[in-house]
Design an enzyme around this catalytic site. Structure first.
Site, PDB file in Angstrom:
ATOM      1  CB  CYS A   2      14.588 -18.484  61.304  1.00 16.87           C
ATOM      2  SG  CYS A   2      15.516 -19.272  62.625  1.00 16.87           S
ATOM      3  NE  ARG A  27      14.791 -14.572  56.863  1.00 20.64           N
ATOM      4  CZ  ARG A  27      14.909 -13.263  57.044  1.00 20.64           C
ATOM      5  NH1 ARG A  27      15.133 -12.477  56.030  1.00 20.64           N
ATOM      6  NH2 ARG A  27      14.784 -12.743  58.241  1.00 20.64           N
ATOM      7  CD1 TRP A  77      22.404 -19.758  60.821  1.00 24.31           C
ATOM      8  CD2 TRP A  77      21.932 -18.669  62.713  1.00 24.31           C
ATOM      9  NE1 TRP A  77      23.590 -19.307  61.344  1.00 24.31           N
ATOM     10  CE2 TRP A  77      23.330 -18.639  62.507  1.00 24.31           C
ATOM     11  CE3 TRP A  77      21.423 -18.040  63.847  1.00 24.31           C
ATOM     12  CZ2 TRP A  77      24.213 -18.019  63.386  1.00 24.31           C
ATOM     13  CZ3 TRP A  77      22.300 -17.426  64.724  1.00 24.31           C
ATOM     14  CH2 TRP A  77      23.679 -17.411  64.479  1.00 24.31           C
ATOM     15  CG  ASN A 103      13.310 -14.529  61.845  1.00 25.58           C
ATOM     16  OD1 ASN A 103      14.397 -14.827  62.330  1.00 25.58           O
ATOM     17  ND2 ASN A 103      13.111 -13.415  61.177  1.00 25.58           N
ATOM     18  N   GLY A 104      13.522 -15.199  65.128  1.00 24.40           N
ATOM     19  CA  GLY A 104      13.826 -14.198  66.146  1.00 24.40           C
ATOM     20  C   GLY A 104      14.113 -14.825  67.488  1.00 24.40           C
ATOM     21  CD  GLU A 486      34.329  -8.222  52.435  1.00 23.43           C
ATOM     22  OE1 GLU A 486      34.238  -8.041  53.657  1.00 23.43           O
ATOM     23  OE2 GLU A 486      33.502  -8.892  51.790  1.00 23.43           O
ATOM     24  CE  LYS A 490      32.659 -12.357  51.426  1.00 22.95           C
ATOM     25  NZ  LYS A 490      32.231 -11.140  51.978  1.00 22.95           N
ATOM     26  CD  GLU A 493      31.743 -14.268  55.086  1.00 25.35           C
ATOM     27  OE1 GLU A 493      30.761 -13.822  55.665  1.00 25.35           O
ATOM     28  OE2 GLU A 493      32.101 -13.869  53.959  1.00 25.35           O
ATOM     29  CG  HIS A 509      54.295  -3.833  65.779  1.00 25.57           C
ATOM     30  ND1 HIS A 509      55.444  -3.437  66.435  1.00 25.57           N
ATOM     31  CD2 HIS A 509      54.087  -2.897  64.823  1.00 25.57           C
ATOM     32  CE1 HIS A 509      55.888  -2.298  65.918  1.00 25.57           C
ATOM     33  NE2 HIS A 509      55.076  -1.959  64.923  1.00 25.57           N
ATOM     34  CE  LYS A 608      23.110 -11.868  51.625  1.00 26.61           C
ATOM     35  NZ  LYS A 608      24.516 -11.689  51.267  1.00 26.61           N
TER      36      LYS A 608
HETATM   37  C1  G6P Z   1      26.157 -11.698  58.246  1.00 27.03           C
HETATM   38  C2  G6P Z   1      26.418 -12.032  56.795  1.00 27.03           C
HETATM   39  C3  G6P Z   1      27.490 -11.097  56.239  1.00 27.03           C
HETATM   40  C4  G6P Z   1      27.095  -9.645  56.471  1.00 27.03           C
HETATM   41  C5  G6P Z   1      26.779  -9.357  57.932  1.00 27.03           C
HETATM   42  C6  G6P Z   1      26.140  -7.989  58.098  1.00 27.03           C
HETATM   43  O1  G6P Z   1      27.275 -12.020  59.010  1.00 27.03           O
HETATM   44  O2  G6P Z   1      26.823 -13.371  56.666  1.00 27.03           O
HETATM   45  O3  G6P Z   1      27.643 -11.337  54.854  1.00 27.03           O
HETATM   46  O4  G6P Z   1      28.134  -8.810  56.059  1.00 27.03           O
HETATM   47  O5  G6P Z   1      25.838 -10.315  58.407  1.00 27.03           O
HETATM   48  O6  G6P Z   1      24.914  -7.986  57.415  1.00 27.03           O
HETATM   49  P1  G6P Z   1      24.129  -6.708  56.985  1.00 27.03           P
HETATM   50  O7  G6P Z   1      22.862  -7.218  56.385  1.00 27.03           O
HETATM   51  O8  G6P Z   1      23.891  -5.911  58.231  1.00 27.03           O
HETATM   52  O9  G6P Z   1      24.968  -5.959  56.021  1.00 27.03           O
END
Ligand code: G6P
Length: 613
Positions: A2, A27, A77, A103-104, A486, A490, A493, A509, A608
């Site tokens: 948020c 956010r 969010w 936010n929170g 990773e 990606k 996501e 396995h 994010k």
């Molecule tokens: C969210 C984001 C990811 C990020 C993760 C950890 O899931 O979408 O892109 O890697 O948070 O975020 P941070 O700010 O702790 O690296």
């Protein structure tokens, strides 16, 4: 998650609030809203809408409250309550007098809500936020700041909120606990927001609000309290961020722009830390060299992409410094019996410095006496306050939800740390360290040359031919394991295609059972001591009819005879290949998602920064 913003000043603020929200949209973007106050009191315009900011703009139309000079806005969010207009912010008290954006999470909201309901208060949303305006309205005796100070101690959880009262249109009152909140100080105007980009175009003078402070903001002044005690003025800081960071700069998306900003992020993260003699200076760790040399054990805690950087860091630190490293997702670490203690080093990796689970895991380790270092991209973020030392990446602002440049910058920062520790531990000779320092310095250049070559276009073209696939398996060995994790993250996501990522040796396995004729398997097959083993795994999946998309080091002629497609990665030494090899996988995911017509900067259900558990 948020984003919140408030404005009070001399200018019409409708557009300032909407633009500010657009800057905070990374956010959260499932719904949004704003409210503007009339100079004579009352609300002149209040609009809420499901969807992102463009939907809010459509719902708001052109000009209803265009002369108002104070107001609040929110981009959401969802945590408590579904994504509906009723649950979007601002939330108001039952009598409509108090408006709040937050936010929170208010952890004790169920109890507070039922207390209020017993008193006859009617709630209109399912959110935790709504208890705040309801409580403030009950405490209000003509002074909004006094009412907020009454309410604050009763709120549990972590949050940042901005409140307004219809009878005090020239004032906003805000507070925070463990969620970010910054004041922007302009000439006869004030902004209060979750993050600096919200008002970066308007002012660079900022003041960070501390936990449990209450701030009253008026056009030309602001007052801060801790409890009932008014605290003297704190000098503002000046931020020197590039305001274009919040713009796409000619790229079609933030993610693509940020992929191309990786050389700069890598150069800047090295900066002046790497000395000509191969030594590394890391100011801010909170440990001098002698204390660092005594560290016998390292724990790394992180989430998401940052966790994958931590996995790479383990290979680097264990190989170069010979210190055992335990890497764990923060959401698990925080609830396990923590065995870290005095003499141990715990590194919390979080680009935002806000991820709730990572902060909690760092706190657990700190309470047990471990030395905790935050590896983060955001100055002044919560992680920097909850730690004994800081190691900054210098990637600049990252807006795309799928992390790219912050990830490779994290690996670079960990490389610098590993090199430093390797020297301190006498695990590296000075000649060896000098060679590694030279290799590290070369990485940004080879990445830049790669991004400027035709290779990214070729990766995008290959990706487009796989856009209709329903599933991808990712495999790798050694440092290729975190790279395949990773790469797979990606892709899922931003393209919503299911992926499975596995150490290649574990494939037989279980995951091998998933393969059918034509199943795409992405294999990280960069040069190194496990290359031949990876080739054997490639043979095994091809024998089951799979199509192999290999990520291989530029110049490796052998790979073409084993793979159906090759995504070239720039040449680096094997241990640094995670930086080089993840970039084609970022671009592969990007190309695939774009050819499916998806919004890569705002993937569904993601945010994010994840400031909730
Ligand atoms: C969210 C984001 C990811 C990020 C993760 C950890 O899931 O979408 O892109 O890697 O948070 O975020 P941070 O700010 O702790 O690296």
């Amino acid at each position: 998650m948020c984003g919140i913003i408030g404005y009070v000043g001399g200018r019409p603020c409708r557009e300032l609030i909407l633009t500010g929200l657009e800057r905070l949209e990374y956010r959260g973007y499932d719904s949004a809203g704003f409210a503007l106050l009339a100079e004579t009191g009352g609300v002149v315009e209040a609009v809420r809408a499901v969807g992102n900011l463009s939907q809010l703009r459509t719902a708001a139309g052109l000009n209803a409250g265009s002369s108002a000079t104070s107001g609040v806005g929110h981009t959401r969010w969802a945590t408590h309550g579904r994504v509906t207009t009723e649950n979007a912010h601002p939330h108001t008290s039952a009598d409509g007098s108090v408006l709040v954006v937050m936010n929170g999470i208010i952890e004790n909201y169920v109890e507070l809500r039922s207390e209020l309901q017993d008193l006859g208060v009617v709630f209109r949303s399912d959110t935790d936020t709504e208890v705040i305006p309801q409580m403030i309205a009950r405490e209000y005796r003509g002074d909004l700041a006094a009412a907020v100070r009454e309410v604050l101690p009763r709120l549990g959880g972590h949050f940042a909120f901005v409140a307004a009262h219809v009878d005090e249109p020239d004032r906003l009152v805000a507070s925070r606990r463990e969620c970010p909140l910054v004041l922007g100080i302009g000439d006869g105007e004030r902004f209060i927001a979750s993050a600096i980009p919200a008002f970066l175009r308007e002012t660079r003078e900022v003041m960070l609000i501390e936990d449990d402070e209450v701030i009253s903001v008026e056009a030309g002044s602001h007052t801060v309290w801790r409890g009932d005690l008014e605290i003297g003025p704190r000098p503002p800081q000046r931020v020197d961020w590039d305001e274009d960071a919040a713009e796409k700069g000619g790229y079609e998306t933030f993610m693509l722009k940020e992929i191309h900003e990786q050389p700069a992020a890598l150069w800047d993260t090295i900066g002046d830390r790497l000395k000509p003699d191969g030594s590394v200076e890391l100011i801010g760790l909170g440990l001098d060299d002698a204390a660092l040399a005594r560290v016998e054990r390292i724990h790394v805690v992180a989430c998401g992409t940052s966790y994958h950087a931590g996995l790479v860091g383990r290979y680097l630190i264990e190989d170069w410094a010979r210190v055992p490293v335990h890497v764990e997702v923060a959401s698990e670490y925080r609830y396990r019996t923590c065995l870290a203690g005095p003499g141990d080093l715990v590194i919390g990796i979080t680009q935002s410095g806000e991820t709730a689970d990572t902060l909690a895991a760092m706190r657990v380790a700190r309470e047990r006496g471990a030395h905790v270092v935050a590896l983060t991209n955001i100055m002044g973020s919560q992680a920097t306050r909850d730690s004994d030392g800081v190691l900054y990446t210098r990637a600049g602002l990252e807006i795309g939800v799928a992390a790219t440049k912050t990830h490779t910058a994290q690996i670079m920062a960990l490389s610098l740390f590993a090199l430093k520790l390797g020297r301190l531990k006498w695990a590296l000779t000075s000649a060896g360290a000098l060679d590694l320092a030279d290799e590290l310095r070369r990485v940004p250049d080879v990445v830049e040359a790669y991004l400027e070559s035709s290779a990214p276009e070729e990766v995008m073209a290959t990706a487009a031919t796989y856009a209709d696939r329903a599933f991808f398996l990712y495999l790798g060995r050694h440092v290729g394991v975190p790279v395949c994790f990773e790469g797979a993250l990606k892709l899922k996501e931003i393209s919503y295609i299911p992926t499975e990522a596995y150490p290649a040796g574990e494939m037989k396995h279980g995951p091998i059972a998933l393969l059918e004729e034509g199943s795409p398997v992405v294999v990280v097959a960069t040069d190194g001591h496990v290359f031949d083993k990876v080739v054997s795994n490639i043979q095994e999946v091809r024998a089951r009819g799979a199509r192999v998309i290999a990520v291989a080091t530029e110049g490796n002629e052998e790979i073409e005879s084993h793979a159906d497609e090759v995504l070239w990665a720039p040449r680096t030494p094997a241990l640094l290949s995670p930086i080089a090899a993840v970039i084609p996988l970022q671009i592969f995911a990007y190309g695939l998602a774009r050819s499916r017509g998806l919004n890569v900067d705002q993937p569904r259900n993601l945010a994010k920064t994840v400031t909730v558990e």
